[in-house]
Design an enzyme around this catalytic site. Structure first.
Site, short mmCIF file in Angstrom:
data_model
loop_
_atom_site.label_atom_id
_atom_site.label_comp_id
_atom_site.label_asym_id
_atom_site.label_seq_id
_atom_site.Cartn_x
_atom_site.Cartn_y
_atom_site.Cartn_z
N GLY A 1 -15.72 -14.86 18.53
CA GLY A 1 -16.90 -14.20 19.12
C GLY A 1 -16.63 -12.98 19.96
CB ILE B 1 -19.20 -14.45 26.95
CG1 ILE B 1 -20.46 -13.97 27.71
CG2 ILE B 1 -18.65 -15.74 27.55
CD1 ILE B 1 -21.63 -14.95 27.65
CG ASP C 1 -20.13 -14.79 7.75
OD1 ASP C 1 -20.66 -15.60 8.53
OD2 ASP C 1 -20.78 -14.13 6.91
CB VAL C 2 -18.98 -19.11 11.82
CG1 VAL C 2 -17.70 -18.78 12.55
CG2 VAL C 2 -20.20 -18.49 12.50
CB ILE D 1 -20.59 -17.54 17.43
CG1 ILE D 1 -19.22 -16.87 17.22
CG2 ILE D 1 -21.54 -17.22 16.27
CD1 ILE D 1 -18.45 -17.42 16.01
CB ALA E 1 -32.07 -15.73 16.41
CE1 TYR F 1 -31.31 -16.99 24.19
CE2 TYR F 1 -31.68 -19.36 24.39
CZ TYR F 1 -30.83 -18.30 24.18
OH TYR F 1 -29.49 -18.53 23.97
CE LYS G 1 -26.88 -20.24 22.83
NZ LYS G 1 -25.55 -20.03 22.26
CG LEU H 1 -23.44 -5.93 20.53
CD1 LEU H 1 -23.65 -4.46 20.89
CD2 LEU H 1 -22.28 -6.08 19.54
CB ALA H 2 -25.72 -11.33 22.09
P1 NAD Z 1 -21.68 -10.88 21.94
O1 NAD Z 1 -22.62 -10.11 21.08
O2 NAD Z 1 -20.58 -10.13 22.58
O3 NAD Z 1 -21.08 -12.12 21.15
C1 NAD Z 1 -21.74 -12.77 20.10
C2 NAD Z 1 -20.74 -12.88 18.97
O4 NAD Z 1 -21.28 -13.63 17.87
C3 NAD Z 1 -20.33 -11.50 18.40
O5 NAD Z 1 -18.94 -11.34 18.52
C4 NAD Z 1 -20.73 -11.60 16.95
O6 NAD Z 1 -19.85 -10.90 16.09
C5 NAD Z 1 -20.64 -13.10 16.73
N1 NAD Z 1 -21.30 -13.54 15.49
C6 NAD Z 1 -22.60 -13.39 15.12
N2 NAD Z 1 -22.78 -13.86 13.89
C7 NAD Z 1 -21.58 -14.31 13.44
C8 NAD Z 1 -21.11 -14.89 12.23
N3 NAD Z 1 -21.94 -15.11 11.19
N4 NAD Z 1 -19.79 -15.22 12.14
C9 NAD Z 1 -18.95 -15.01 13.16
N5 NAD Z 1 -19.33 -14.47 14.34
C10 NAD Z 1 -20.63 -14.11 14.47
O7 NAD Z 1 -22.61 -11.59 23.05
P2 NAD Z 1 -22.28 -12.72 24.14
O8 NAD Z 1 -23.39 -12.62 25.12
O9 NAD Z 1 -20.90 -12.62 24.57
O10 NAD Z 1 -22.52 -14.07 23.32
C11 NAD Z 1 -21.56 -15.10 23.21
C12 NAD Z 1 -22.20 -16.47 23.39
O11 NAD Z 1 -22.66 -16.60 24.73
C13 NAD Z 1 -23.41 -16.74 22.50
O12 NAD Z 1 -23.38 -18.08 22.07
C14 NAD Z 1 -24.56 -16.55 23.47
O13 NAD Z 1 -25.69 -17.28 23.06
C15 NAD Z 1 -23.96 -17.12 24.72
N6 NAD Z 1 -24.62 -16.78 25.98
C16 NAD Z 1 -24.87 -15.47 26.31
C17 NAD Z 1 -25.49 -15.17 27.52
C18 NAD Z 1 -25.81 -13.75 27.90
O14 NAD Z 1 -26.66 -13.55 28.77
N7 NAD Z 1 -25.15 -12.76 27.33
C19 NAD Z 1 -25.84 -16.20 28.41
C20 NAD Z 1 -25.55 -17.52 28.05
C21 NAD Z 1 -24.95 -17.80 26.83
O1 0WE Z 2 -27.99 -16.22 23.62
C1 0WE Z 2 -28.29 -15.12 24.03
C2 0WE Z 2 -28.43 -13.98 23.07
C3 0WE Z 2 -29.00 -14.47 21.78
C4 0WE Z 2 -29.23 -13.46 20.69
C5 0WE Z 2 -29.50 -12.11 20.89
C6 0WE Z 2 -29.73 -11.28 19.80
C7 0WE Z 2 -30.08 -9.81 19.96
C8 0WE Z 2 -29.79 -9.00 18.71
C9 0WE Z 2 -29.23 -13.94 19.40
N1 0WE Z 2 -29.48 -13.16 18.33
C10 0WE Z 2 -29.72 -11.85 18.51
N2 0WE Z 2 -29.98 -11.09 17.40
C11 0WE Z 2 -30.09 -9.73 17.44
O2 0WE Z 2 -30.40 -9.10 16.41
N3 0WE Z 2 -28.55 -14.96 25.36
C12 0WE Z 2 -28.46 -16.11 26.24
C13 0WE Z 2 -28.98 -13.68 25.96
C14 0WE Z 2 -30.49 -13.67 26.03
O3 0WE Z 2 -31.23 -13.27 24.97
C15 0WE Z 2 -32.57 -13.39 25.35
C16 0WE Z 2 -32.65 -13.87 26.66
C17 0WE Z 2 -31.32 -14.06 27.09
C18 0WE Z 2 -30.90 -14.57 28.43
C19 0WE Z 2 -33.70 -13.12 24.60
C20 0WE Z 2 -34.96 -13.30 25.21
C21 0WE Z 2 -35.06 -13.78 26.50
C22 0WE Z 2 -33.91 -14.06 27.26
#
Ligand code: NAD
Ligand code: 0WE
Length: 262
Positions: A13, A20, A64-65, A92, A95, A155, A162, A194-195
């Site tokens: 990821g 993260i 690719d998971v 990872i 949506a 969300y 989740k 990025l997410a």
């Molecule tokens: P990020 O975009 O840096 O990481 C998400 C990763 O998922 C990316 O590296 C992407 O390449 C990978 N991914 C998506 N589809 C994939 C696939 N088919 N195969 C392999 N990898 C795939 O964002 P992040 O915020 O670091 O997200 C990491 C985790 O933390 C996620 O599970 C997210 O839900 C969770 N999370 C994020 C937050 C936040 O606020 N950013 C808070 C709580 C939990």
């Molecule tokens: O888990 C996440 C991110 C989830 C996520 C974000 C994206 C954006 C781009 C999953 N899939 C996608 N697909 C994309 O095309 N978080 C915990 C961060 C997050 O996302 C939100 C939040 C929070 C917090 C979306 C709406 C409301 C709150």
């Protein structure tokens, strides 16, 4: 400190230096772990490889998971490179973007399937493929968010995913316990990765977070990294099946203080 000396960890990821998964990778490196990184697609190859260089990590492989074949191919490469592994980190979630705005009831069947496949099943798929390689004393870790328990507007299907991911943590912990492998999740507060970029509802809640959380501080990837070290090291030897919050205490607040009372 070297809480992870002699341990091998595979981290899924990393997309960029804000991920993260990268905060966790750096913390594991500081604690002496041998590391392998896996990334999603060709577009990320150059960036992830150059990040890996900064921590002398040579095992950087695509996976690719959503593909069982890709996961098995990676498990085979891992076995060839390291033999057994101690730690797997699943960071990872995905949506389709259109599912992250508007009402939850508009979620499409395909949107639901994609979110569940990539955000939930993939963790179980990794456990399944890597189970024969996991050394006793090892640990699996995934990342979750509070939107699994209470409504976080926008969300949507990710909250449902989740909730299923957290249930998976408990079932996997039960199954792998006898083998001496622990399984936990970190529920992180909002972090600008990025997410999170470009999600309108994320920005609003991010801006208010540090006023509502007891510690009044945003959460960083270093904060998640240090908890990940604890949950994947012998510091937490008798902890499994748990969801641990790294959220400045946000989740304990039931009734937030109205803004005019500040
Ligand atoms: P990020 O975009 O840096 O990481 C998400 C990763 O998922 C990316 O590296 C992407 O390449 C990978 N991914 C998506 N589809 C994939 C696939 N088919 N195969 C392999 N990898 C795939 O964002 P992040 O915020 O670091 O997200 C990491 C985790 O933390 C996620 O599970 C997210 O839900 C969770 N999370 C994020 C937050 C936040 O606020 N950013 C808070 C709580 C939990
Ligand atoms: O888990 C996440 C991110 C989830 C996520 C974000 C994206 C954006 C781009 C999953 N899939 C996608 N697909 C994309 O095309 N978080 C915990 C961060 C997050 O996302 C939100 C939040 C929070 C917090 C979306 C709406 C409301 C709150």
């Amino acid at each position: 400190m070297s809480l992870l000396n002699g341990k091998t960890a595979l981290i899924f990821g990393v997309a960029n230096e804000r991920s993260i998964a990268w905060g966790i990778t750096r913390a594991f490196h500081e604690h002496g772990a041998t590391l392998g990184l896996s990334y999603a697609g060709e577009m990320l190859e150059r960036r992830v490889k150059s990040l890996a260089q900064t921590i002398d990590c040579n095992f950087v492989e695509p996976c690719d998971v959503s593909s069982d074949e890709a996961i098995q191919a990676l498990a085979d490469k891992t076995a060839a490179a390291f033999g057994q592994v101690d730690i797997l980190v699943h960071s990872i979630g995905f949506a389709n973007r259109e599912e992250l705005s508007g009402p939850y009831y508009r979620t499409s069947r395909e949107g639901f399937r994609v979110a569940m496949d990539i955000s939930v099943y993939s963790f179980t798929a990794l456990a399944r493929a890597f189970q024969p390689l996991l050394r006793p004393g090892g640990a699996l870790l995934t990342l979750t968010y509070y939107g699994s328990e209470k409504v976080a507007p926008g969300y949507n299907v990710m909250g449902v995913a989740k909730a299923a991911l957290e249930a998976s943590v408990r079932y996997l912990a039960y199954d792998l316990g006898p083998q001496g492998v622990r399984v936990n999740a970190i529920s992180a507060g909002p972090i600008r990765t990025l997410a999170a970029a470009g999600v309108a509802r994320f920005k609003d809640m991010y801006r208010h977070f540090n006023k509502l959380a007891p510690l009044q501080q945003h959460v960083g990837i270093e904060d998640v990294g240090s908890m990940a070290v604890a949950l994947c090291s012998d510091l937490s030897k008798r902890v499994t099946g748990e969801v641990v919050y790294v959220d400045s205490g946000y989740n304990i607040v039931g009734v937030p203080e109205p803004p005019e009372c500040e």
